[in-house]
Design a protein around this motif. Structure first.
Motif: not given
Length: 412
Positions: A96-106, A152-157
């Protein structure tokens, strides 16, 4: 997407009552139904979810939901130790991070999944089983903290890695554009630039006390880049080092010369890097003109430093005469040769450079070089004796400055 609880205490076995386990067991036949409901309906109200491809919703999202549901129910059933339970959540968060989904949505999707599972457990709870339902809710909520942390950790990394790759790619494009190793049109296209651009040269002062560690330098570069991003909202492509660098940014229609933006940039950079920040900017009408504009902006800053101009934004008009003196022509070699008698005496060249930069302030020169003022006087006398230049006179000062600039001994 539902959360899963951390490992249970007491030998890895759950402390849930038989009634709580029975309620959870009633939900096991509804796993596929709940997964479809979440993937196709519950998550639809989340910002940005509608834009996801249908196959992502029906395959990836639904599979992740099913995994979370089954994991929770398995924990309830047998109190497993949960080893590796969060791997799929982490993998999906990175995607989802690679697809640029906002973190708050995830994160909201996970919270929504927990709420849907709570509703299913509530619907399966009969009269007199409310206490057992509370046991399940406690387990569900305790697991939510661990899952949200892992996601959150995986997304931000992943976002940090992607941002670093993006920055490095831009750095290589700017480097290639400036040194001529890339065709200008190709570099512009990949940088997303078109039309006139503002070419900025930055000089940031040395760290207090001299050299800085690699960690400190990287931190400074990140802070400078953050200031650039905040100042130039259209996006700044940069090639930065510990002492500044070059920036290429689309020219704004409301500030075509970049004066207002660069003044603002200088003020913000002083807050990050301290006094001594210098900025010069020129407009390049086309991509092939960028390298020359970058060299000129860098030269303006160099000349301004050599002449002792106060730090801040420098324009060509501020250093017009000195800039002209620094240009190569048929007299250049003869002017540069005026300092040949001290060419093998770097301490004398440095004293001359600093003394001119500080506008003949002998105490300031002594402080900058860590010398006694009398030592500065002795060195200046020796310079005059060896070169024949009277730098106290306007003509001698101009010749010494021009010689320093032509020899490349002026500050960079």
């Amino acid at each position: 997407m539902p959360s899963t609880p951390p490992p249970a205490p007491h030998g890895g076995r759950s402390a849930l009552s038989p009634t709580a386990r029975a309620i959870a067991a009633r939900c096991e036949g509804r796993v596929n139904e709940l997964a479809r409901h979440m993937a196709r309906e519950s998550f639809e109200r989340l910002p940005g979810y509608r834009e996801l491809p249908t196959d992502v919703k029906d395959v990836e999202v639904a599979a992740t939901v099913r995994h979370g549901l089954r994991l929770f129910l398995q924990r309830v059933r047998d109190g497993g130790d949960g080893s590796g339970d969060y791997r799929l959540f982490r993998e999906r968060a990175a995607q989802r991070a690679d697809e640029r989904m906002p973190l708050h949505t995830l994160l909201r999707s996970h919270s929504t999944g927990v709420h849907v599972l709570w509703q299913a457990l509530r619907d399966e709870t009969g009269a007199g089983e409310e206490g057992a339902l509370l046991e399940l809710v406690d387990l569900l909520l305790r697991g939510q903290e661990a899952v949200i942390g892992a996601v959150a950790e995986s997304y931000l990394d992943e976002r940090a890695v992607l941002l670093a790759e993006h920055r490095e790619h831009h750095r290589s494009l700017v480097r290639g554009l400036l040194d001529g190793s890339l065709p200008p049109a190709r570099a512009f296209e990949e940088l997303g630039l078109e039309g006139p651009t503002l070419v900025v040269h930055l000089h940031t002062p040395d760290a207090p006390g001299g050299g800085a560690s690699a960690v400190t330098e990287r931190r400074r570069v990140r802070r400078v880049q953050a200031v650039l991003d905040r100042t130039f909202e259209a996006g700044a492509a940069s090639l930065l080092g510990a002492d500044g660098g070059q920036v290429i940014v689309p020219r704004g229609t409301e500030d075509p010369g970049g004066a207002r933006s660069c003044e603002e940039l200088a003020v913000r950079l002083r807050q990050v890097c301290g006094d001594g920040v210098r900025v010069a900017a020129l407009t390049a009408a086309t991509a092939p003109e960028v390298p020359a504009a970058a060299r000129t902006a860098a030269r303006i800053v160099q000349v301004a430093r050599a002449c002792g101009h106060p730090a801040g934004l420098h324009r060509m008009e501020d250093v017009l005469l000195e800039y002209h003196l620094s240009r190569q022509d048929e007299s250049s070699d003869r002017i540069a040769a005026l300092l040949d008698p001290i060419g093998d005496r770097p301490e004398l060249v440095e004293t001359l450079r600093v003394h001119i930069e500080l506008r003949h302030d002998r105490r300031g020169t002594a402080h900058r070089l860590g010398l006694h003022p009398n030592t500065v006087d002795n060195r200046l006398a020796r310079i005059a004796e060896l070169t024949g230049l009277d730098i106290a006179s306007p003509r001698g000062n101009a010749l010494a400055l021009a010689a320093l600039l032509l020899r490349g001994d002026a500050p960079r």
